[in-house]
Scaffold this active site. Structure first.
Site, PDB file in Angstrom:
ATOM      1  N   ASP A 259       0.889  -1.377   0.155  1.00  0.00           N
ATOM      2  CA  ASP A 259      -0.014  -0.045   0.163  1.00  0.00           C
ATOM      3  C   ASP A 259       0.706   1.279  -0.103  1.00  0.00           C
ATOM      4  O   ASP A 259       0.261   2.296  -0.108  1.00  0.00           O
ATOM      5  CB  ASP A 259      -1.087   0.038   1.116  1.00  0.00           C
ATOM      6  CG  ASP A 259      -0.141  -0.058   2.579  1.00  0.00           C
ATOM      7  OD1 ASP A 259       0.840   0.092   2.355  1.00  0.00           O
ATOM      8  OD2 ASP A 259      -1.074  -0.111   3.711  1.00  0.00           O
ATOM      9  N   GLY A 260       2.200   0.957   0.111  1.00  0.00           N
ATOM     10  CA  GLY A 260       2.899   2.221   0.213  1.00  0.00           C
ATOM     11  C   GLY A 260       2.905   3.189   1.405  1.00  0.00           C
ATOM     12  O   GLY A 260       3.771   4.102   1.361  1.00  0.00           O
TER      13      GLY A 260
ATOM     14  N   ASP B 161      19.220  -5.856   0.287  1.00  0.00           N
ATOM     15  CA  ASP B 161      18.695  -4.497   0.008  1.00  0.00           C
ATOM     16  C   ASP B 161      18.666  -3.768   1.459  1.00  0.00           C
ATOM     17  O   ASP B 161      18.538  -2.439   1.170  1.00  0.00           O
ATOM     18  CB  ASP B 161      17.316  -4.886  -0.588  1.00  0.00           C
ATOM     19  CG  ASP B 161      16.232  -5.485   0.573  1.00  0.00           C
ATOM     20  OD1 ASP B 161      16.712  -7.011   0.477  1.00  0.00           O
ATOM     21  OD2 ASP B 161      15.525  -5.237   0.864  1.00  0.00           O
ATOM     22  N   ASN B 162      18.941  -4.314   2.436  1.00  0.00           N
ATOM     23  CA  ASN B 162      19.088  -3.556   3.794  1.00  0.00           C
ATOM     24  C   ASN B 162      20.557  -3.378   4.127  1.00  0.00           C
ATOM     25  O   ASN B 162      21.008  -3.072   5.312  1.00  0.00           O
ATOM     26  CB  ASN B 162      18.285  -4.034   4.608  1.00  0.00           C
ATOM     27  CG  ASN B 162      16.846  -4.058   4.438  1.00  0.00           C
ATOM     28  OD1 ASN B 162      16.389  -3.128   3.825  1.00  0.00           O
ATOM     29  ND2 ASN B 162      15.819  -4.990   4.997  1.00  0.00           N
TER      30      ASN B 162
ATOM     31  N   ASP C 105      17.156   0.695   7.779  1.00  0.00           N
ATOM     32  CA  ASP C 105      15.909  -0.002   7.981  1.00  0.00           C
ATOM     33  C   ASP C 105      15.674  -0.803   9.357  1.00  0.00           C
ATOM     34  O   ASP C 105      15.897  -1.863   9.444  1.00  0.00           O
ATOM     35  CB  ASP C 105      15.947  -0.974   6.807  1.00  0.00           C
ATOM     36  CG  ASP C 105      15.161  -0.420   5.430  1.00  0.00           C
ATOM     37  OD1 ASP C 105      14.941   0.864   5.618  1.00  0.00           O
ATOM     38  OD2 ASP C 105      14.805  -1.082   4.562  1.00  0.00           O
TER      39      ASP C 105
HETATM   40  P1  AMP Z   1      11.757  -3.580   3.867  1.00  0.00           P
HETATM   41  O1  AMP Z   1      11.281  -5.026   4.423  1.00  0.00           O
HETATM   42  O2  AMP Z   1      10.980  -2.337   4.593  1.00  0.00           O
HETATM   43  O3  AMP Z   1      13.457  -3.613   3.594  1.00  0.00           O
HETATM   44  O4  AMP Z   1      11.312  -3.587   2.467  1.00  0.00           O
HETATM   45  C1  AMP Z   1      11.462  -4.639   1.466  1.00  0.00           C
HETATM   46  C2  AMP Z   1      11.002  -4.109   0.205  1.00  0.00           C
HETATM   47  O5  AMP Z   1       9.440  -4.061   0.275  1.00  0.00           O
HETATM   48  C3  AMP Z   1      11.151  -2.896  -0.532  1.00  0.00           C
HETATM   49  O6  AMP Z   1      11.008  -2.832  -1.837  1.00  0.00           O
HETATM   50  C4  AMP Z   1       9.966  -1.879  -0.016  1.00  0.00           C
HETATM   51  O7  AMP Z   1       9.753  -0.842  -0.743  1.00  0.00           O
HETATM   52  C5  AMP Z   1       8.588  -2.892  -0.087  1.00  0.00           C
HETATM   53  N1  AMP Z   1       7.789  -2.414   0.877  1.00  0.00           N
HETATM   54  C6  AMP Z   1       7.745  -2.671   2.156  1.00  0.00           C
HETATM   55  N2  AMP Z   1       6.628  -2.207   2.717  1.00  0.00           N
HETATM   56  C7  AMP Z   1       5.694  -1.995   1.596  1.00  0.00           C
HETATM   57  C8  AMP Z   1       4.509  -0.941   1.552  1.00  0.00           C
HETATM   58  N3  AMP Z   1       3.907  -0.981   2.586  1.00  0.00           N
HETATM   59  N4  AMP Z   1       3.961  -0.916   0.475  1.00  0.00           N
HETATM   60  C9  AMP Z   1       4.855  -0.995  -0.753  1.00  0.00           C
HETATM   61  N5  AMP Z   1       6.226  -1.546  -0.794  1.00  0.00           N
HETATM   62  C10 AMP Z   1       6.302  -2.169   0.455  1.00  0.00           C
HETATM   63 MG    MG Z   2      14.542  -2.131   2.918  1.00  0.00          MG
END
Ligand code: AMP
Ligand code: MG
Length: 483
Positions: free
Chosen positions: A121-122, A249-250, A259
């Site tokens: 949901d972004g 990616d982190n 993150d």
């Molecule tokens: P993260 O776990 O926060 O490091 O995110 C891993 C991936 O999932 C990244 O590409 C983020 O942009 C994507 N992501 C995490 N949460 C959301 C969300 N609520 N909406 C869209 N993309 C998400």
């Molecule tokens: Mg991340």
């Protein structure tokens, strides 16, 4: 004064991002502004609190000079490669150059869907936004490289999460860059060696400018990132920090912690400590972090391989050698971290540090308290220290070994107190503070905790509750990813 952006990523790395436009919020509002950090960056704090400033910090609107963009990246998540992740719910608003000449990204997390959003949901919600604010501030105060929190805003709407509707929020964070191992992997996976080289050269320009244009720079860059990451993980180990999602990616090329999703600080020493609800195998447990560091650096090496040498066998040999050296870097950094914690001014006998970890194992000892009680144990009584242990077998001998090894035992207590925190973001305190803020709109517990962790080495009268381990009946802590 509005923000003077200077957007090098937008200028130099076309093809590595997608331009985005802020979606606009119902009622953007500033919850917290990190005025000290804003001042460090040379930003006008009065402007940041004005409607235009809040619009920028919350991702409500892009001010003049900003070039909002979502960065492309790939990544290994829990060991499996995903060729396309990218900023799905965050974007780079722009870059600023601080008065000290350092360049920083201003990045908004929770700012809405981007073309990389996939099914998400972004969005972000207040609890996790404040959590990242708090833990990243604690890390900075502990002297650990990290992205920084610039501001937390609410959007005025509510966002559906596991436990119902929660206040929508955006974290404005800064980083010396948001380049990740996964940024290089994105292009390496597509066989776009020219783009791998462009991203690597851009990263070198930002983080290792002395290598720019030199022969052999990509191998040297691998080595630099390895050293930075080795030092970073060693520092995490020194404070009992469990990152929780060490996906590639982190994993930053800058060597900053990024993150703060399911991260947490361990209370009782246990190498198997895991908090994340999705880390069933314990891949990212406290004691596995050094191994994962090497694994991630191997993935970085793979992405850089075609740039290291045109002869693949030679490239592999050089990269392997470099990654193996990261292991030595890590061991050296880890020993240095623990030598400081034990009151040494320089190196200490390796056996002392190894013995310490054996001593703590299986004893349910509060890791943070152990180091704060150490000064008293070597100058006065060891009883309070011993009381932390289940049995404390071998403790007396180890203390004697420590005292013998310290060349100036009388200087050690002050050195210990200068590097061993009294206050860390203990999980039970964090949870309480976040619940008060996001469920009841009461920011006071959060602000008080923040104040303590921002000065982690200074013991305060009447703040015992902030230093104490979680009550034994508090139950296990579980943290959630992607929150
Ligand atoms: P993260 O776990 O926060 O490091 O995110 C891993 C991936 O999932 C990244 O590409 C983020 O942009 C994507 N992501 C995490 N949460 C959301 C969300 N609520 N909406 C869209 N993309 C998400
Ligand atoms: Mg991340």
């Amino acid at each position: 004064m509005p923000i003077a952006f200077d957007n090098s990523y937008a200028r130099e790395l076309k093809g590595a991002y997608v331009p985005v436009a802020p979606q606009g919020w119902a009622a953007p509002d500033l919850v917290l502004l990190n005025t000290a950090w804003a001042a460090h960056l040379g930003l006008d704090t009065a402007y940041l609190q004005s409607p235009e400033g809040v619009a920028t910090l919350s991702g409500h609107a892009a001010p003049e000079g900003a070039q909002p963009l979502a960065q492309a990246y790939a990544g290994h998540q829990f060991g499996s490669f995903n060729p396309q992740l990218g900023d799905g719910r965050a974007y780079l608003m722009g870059e600023v150059v601080a008065p000290d000449g350092t360049r920083h990204d201003i990045h908004l997390k929770g700012a809405g869907r981007t073309p990389f959003a996939r099914g998400g949901d972004g969005r972000a919600v207040l609890g996790p936004v404040l959590r990242e604010y708090l833990v990243s501030e604690a890390m900075a105060a502990l002297g650990i490289p990290t992205t920084r929190a610039l501001a937390a805003c609410t959007t005025g709407d509510r966002v559906l999460r596991q436990h119902g509707l929660e206040p929508g929020a955006v974290l404005a964070r800064t980083a010396t860059s948001h380049l990740r191992v996964g940024t290089l992997q994105f292009f390496a996976a597509r066989g776009q060696t020219d783009m791998v080289a462009r991203v690597a050269d851009y990263a070198i320009g930002r983080h290792d400018p002395d290598l720019a244009g030199t022969d052999g720079r990509y191998l040297a860059f691998l080595s630099r990132v390895g050293t930075r990451q080795a030092r970073l993980v060693a520092q995490w180990m020194g404070v009992g920090f469990v990152h929780g999602v060490m996906n590639t990616d982190n994993c930053t090329l800058s060597g900053e912690t990024i993150d703060y999703g399911p991260c947490a600080f361990m209370d009782s020493y246990d190498p198997a400590t895991v908090f994340s609800s999705i880390d069933h195998g314990g891949r990212y447990a406290y004691g596995n972090q050094p191994g994962i560091l090497l694994w991630n650096m191997s993935r970085l090496a793979e992405a850089l391989l075609p740039l290291i040498d045109p002869d693949q066998d030679r490239a592999i040999a050089l990269a392997t050698e470099t990654v193996e050296r990261v292991q030595d870097d890590y061991r050296a950094a880890w020993l240095a971290v623990f030598a400081r914690k034990l009151g040494f001014d320089g190196p200490c006998p390796e056996g002392l540090v190894d013995d310490l970890h054996r001593l703590l194992d299986g004893q349910d000892v509060d890791f943070t308290s152990f180091f704060r009680l150490l000064p008293e144990a070597i100058t006065g009584t060891a009883a309070p220290l011993k009381a932390l242990f289940k049995t404390g077998e071998g403790l007396e001998d180890w203390l004697a070994e420590l005292t013998r090894a310290l060349d100036k035992p009388d200087l050690a207590p002050d050195r210990m107190r200068a590097v061993n925190p009294v206050y860390i973001p203990r999980n039970h305190l964090v949870e309480h503070a976040l619940e008060a803020a996001s469920e009841y709109g009461d920011l006071n517990p959060f602000l008080s905790l923040l104040e303590h962790v921002q000065q982690p080495f200074t013991k305060r009268e009447g703040s015992e509750a902030y230093a104490a381990p979680a009550p034994k009946d508090a139950g296990p802590v579980v943290t959630f990813c992607g929150t």
